[in-house]
Design a protein around this motif. Structure first.
Motif, short mmCIF file in Angstrom:
data_model
loop_
_atom_site.label_atom_id
_atom_site.label_comp_id
_atom_site.label_asym_id
_atom_site.label_seq_id
_atom_site.Cartn_x
_atom_site.Cartn_y
_atom_site.Cartn_z
N UNK A 179 0.81 -1.21 0.00
CA UNK A 179 0.00 0.00 0.00
C UNK A 179 0.84 1.27 0.00
N UNK A 180 0.22 2.37 -0.42
CA UNK A 180 0.86 3.68 -0.31
C UNK A 180 0.94 4.05 1.18
N UNK A 181 1.82 4.98 1.53
CA UNK A 181 1.96 5.34 2.95
C UNK A 181 0.65 5.89 3.53
N UNK A 182 0.48 5.69 4.84
CA UNK A 182 -0.67 6.27 5.52
C UNK A 182 -1.87 5.34 5.55
N UNK A 183 -1.67 4.08 5.18
CA UNK A 183 -2.76 3.10 5.24
C UNK A 183 -2.22 1.87 5.95
N UNK A 184 -2.90 1.43 7.00
CA UNK A 184 -2.45 0.25 7.75
C UNK A 184 -3.63 -0.73 7.89
N UNK A 185 -3.31 -1.97 8.15
CA UNK A 185 -4.34 -3.01 8.18
C UNK A 185 -4.32 -3.79 9.49
N UNK A 207 -11.17 -9.54 17.63
CA UNK A 207 -10.84 -8.95 16.32
C UNK A 207 -11.11 -7.45 16.33
N UNK A 208 -12.18 -7.03 17.00
CA UNK A 208 -12.49 -5.60 17.06
C UNK A 208 -11.46 -4.85 17.90
N UNK A 209 -11.00 -5.50 18.97
CA UNK A 209 -10.05 -4.81 19.85
C UNK A 209 -8.70 -4.55 19.18
N UNK A 210 -8.45 -5.27 18.08
CA UNK A 210 -7.23 -4.97 17.30
C UNK A 210 -7.27 -3.53 16.80
N UNK A 211 -8.48 -2.99 16.63
CA UNK A 211 -8.60 -1.59 16.20
C UNK A 211 -8.09 -0.66 17.29
N UNK A 212 -8.49 -0.94 18.54
CA UNK A 212 -8.06 -0.08 19.65
C UNK A 212 -6.54 -0.16 19.82
N UNK A 213 -6.02 -1.37 19.72
CA UNK A 213 -4.57 -1.55 19.85
C UNK A 213 -3.85 -0.71 18.79
N UNK A 214 -4.37 -0.77 17.56
CA UNK A 214 -3.72 -0.03 16.46
C UNK A 214 -3.84 1.49 16.67
N UNK A 215 -5.00 1.94 17.14
CA UNK A 215 -5.18 3.38 17.38
C UNK A 215 -4.18 3.85 18.44
N UNK A 216 -4.03 3.05 19.50
CA UNK A 216 -3.11 3.45 20.57
C UNK A 216 -1.67 3.43 20.08
N UNK A 218 -0.64 3.98 16.97
CA UNK A 218 -0.40 5.10 16.04
C UNK A 218 -0.59 6.46 16.72
N UNK A 219 -1.40 6.46 17.75
CA UNK A 219 -1.76 7.73 18.39
C UNK A 219 -3.05 8.25 17.78
N UNK A 220 -4.05 8.49 18.62
CA UNK A 220 -5.36 8.96 18.13
C UNK A 220 -5.23 10.19 17.23
N UNK A 221 -4.28 11.04 17.54
CA UNK A 221 -4.13 12.29 16.78
C UNK A 221 -3.59 12.10 15.38
N UNK A 222 -3.18 10.85 15.08
CA UNK A 222 -2.66 10.57 13.73
C UNK A 222 -3.63 9.73 12.88
N UNK A 223 -4.75 9.35 13.47
CA UNK A 223 -5.66 8.45 12.76
C UNK A 223 -6.87 9.23 12.24
N UNK A 224 -7.10 9.14 10.92
CA UNK A 224 -8.22 9.86 10.30
C UNK A 224 -9.50 9.05 10.33
N UNK A 225 -9.40 7.76 9.97
CA UNK A 225 -10.63 6.98 9.75
C UNK A 225 -10.36 5.49 9.82
N UNK A 226 -11.43 4.76 10.05
CA UNK A 226 -11.43 3.29 9.92
C UNK A 226 -12.38 2.97 8.78
#
Ligand code: PXG
Length: 459
Positions: A179-185, A207-216, A218-226
């Motif tokens: 992927x191009x930068x700025x997209x994670x899975x 599986x849903x909690x993987x989202x919270x782990x990833x947000x933490x 990356x830092x909430x201030x760096x995440x635009x959307x899921x």
């Protein structure tokens, strides 16, 4: 070059196709050797090829012909619109009645808090628009660091650079350095293959909690959307456990992150609700739409925008430097509006919810007794079967999908179009399918499963 193409036979068409046409998602060498199946016409839920074979199309084309084939009223709307105004754009402060009509109709059938639409030509372009729109939104909000979009492994969001990057198909990423930068899975909620010893409910939460782990991380201030499909389509009709979406919603509510729901497959009635977002009560900020929007009669897609984002863009956004020549194309828009009116007037979505969906799901689940079937799942008029040689163990064939391909080929021979994703068999028929046609689909699917099992020595 002057021969009328209609006068050519199957072999001649196949030869010209091989010599001049590069197909999407196709091994060109193999196809050249085997020859493409040439489809010549369609009506209702049926297709015919140039050799006269009739097939029940249990994939609605490519998950898109929701109102079925052969709708003369859609052809007439296109014919009239082409004569009146075949093209004009929506740039530079212009508009036209067909695009206004379609935008208001989409707002009418969308969740109550979603009232604006940005138009484009396909689902891929819709997701490219999503990427640009959410980053623009956060810039306007004074939070330019909020750029990263979190998606899921094995998601499908299209084949353009942004679409394929948002998608989680590693075999697509391998071609073209994506992927191009700025997209994670993060991991997908695929209990059958990845749930291990957990119950589906416990696995859904994990599986849903993987989202919270990833947000933490990356830092909430760096995440635009899921971004996510309500039910993953091309990935294998992966219906998430019942606990998954509520937990995702809880996490997104806790952090200031937009929810983008990719409705390209689930939208316009597939689940028995207008959108997968209604089915799972998701209240998204943005929805990507295409396919069933025009039932595939003409190419059109869009992004439905919730009031929070739309109001910010309208009031504070200034010029959004994005758009396509065919954004809101008048002929596409007129046909899509007529398609939505067919869905409304004929009560097709309600029929999927109350009649044909429950009937298909009941009959589809009867296949659970087949020796080759490890799991049967589905919602409304979409379903999947996991093929296995070890019933009950949730294992799959270690054969790179050749059992699925074999089963698909037996389906085709039996006059049924069913799709294989690896060894997962998939259906997504036109929403107008009748009970009798569902019976025919099931009879042919079982026949193909029997032949596959016999070929493998399992039956
Ligand atoms: N999002 C989703 C959820 C899709 O299923 C797209 C976006 C992209 O739409 P366009 O219109 O750009 O193709 C899709 C498309 C398959 C298959 O093999 C599925 C799609 C496209 C091609 C093949 O199941 N879905």
């Amino acid at each position: 070059m002057t021969t009328d193409i209609k006068s050519l036979d199957t072999a001649q068409l196949q030869a010209l196709d091989r010599d001049h046409h590069l197909h999407p998602f196709t091994d060109a060498l193999l196809l050249g050797q085997e020859g493409a199946r040439v489809i010549s016409r369609a009506e209702g839920v049926y297709l015919w090829d140039t050799d006269g074979n009739k097939m029940l199309d249990a994939m609605a084309g490519l998950w898109c012909v929701n109102v079925g084939y052969g709708r003369k009223e859609l052809a007439e709307v296109a014919f009239k619109q082409m004569q009146e105004l075949p093209y004009y754009n929506a740039f530079f402060k212009t508009t036209h009645a067909p695009v206004v009509d379609l935008a208001r109709l989409i707002a009418q059938v969308s969740p109550a808090h979603m009232n604006h639409v940005f138009f484009c030509g396909s689902g891929s372009e819709a997701n490219d628009t999503v990427l640009r729109m959410v980053r623009h939104f956060w810039d306007v909000k004074g939070k330019p660091a909020k750029k990263t979009i979190i998606s899921r492994v094995n998601a499908y969001h299209g084949s353009t650079v942004a679409g394929a990057s948002l998608g989680g198909m590693t075999w697509m990423h391998e071609q073209g350095d994506l992927p191009i930068p700025g997209i994670v899975h993060i991991d997908q909620p695929y209990w059958y293959k990845e749930g291990g010893d957990l119950t589906p409910e416990a696995f859904g939460v994990k599986a849903a909690q993987a989202l919270e782990t990833k947000i933490l991380e990356l830092g909430e201030d760096n995440v635009a959307a899921f971004i996510a499909e309500p039910i993953q389509g091309a990935g294998g009709v992966i219906v998430p456990p019942s606990t998954y979406w509520p937990e995702i919603k809880r996490i997104l509510d806790k952090y200031d992150i937009l929810l983008v729901v990719d409705e390209v497959i689930c939208g316009f009635g597939r689940t028995g609700e207008w959108f997968g977002s209604d089915f799972y009560d998701l209240k998204p900020d943005l929805m990507s739409i295409a396919k069933g929007l025009s039932s595939g009669y003409l190419p059109i897609g869009g992004v439905v925008v919730g009031d929070r984002v739309a109001q910010t863009l309208v009031d504070e956004g200034g010029e959004f430097n994005h758009g396509y020549t065919y954004s809101g194309h008048p002929v596409d828009a007129a046909v899509a509006a007529a398609n939505i009116r067919i869905l409304l007037d004929e009560g097709i979505v309600e029929r999927v919810r109350d009649e044909t969906g429950p009937y298909l799901q009941k009959r589809w689940r009867e296949l659970a007794d087949h020796p080759l079937v490890g799991e049967v799942r589905g919602v409304g008029l979409v379903g999947a079967l996991e093929l296995t040689n070890d019933k009950g163990a949730r294992t799959c064939f270690d054969d790179k999908g050749s059992t699925g391909t074999m089963c698909r080929d037996f389906c085709n021979k039996a006059g049924l179009v069913m799709r294989a994703t690896g060894d997962t068999m998939i259906i997504s028929p036109p929403l107008v399918i009748t009970h009798e046609e569902i019976d025919e689909l099931l009879m042919k699917a079982r026949q193909a499963l029997d032949l596959t099992a016999k070929e493998l020595g399992i039956m």
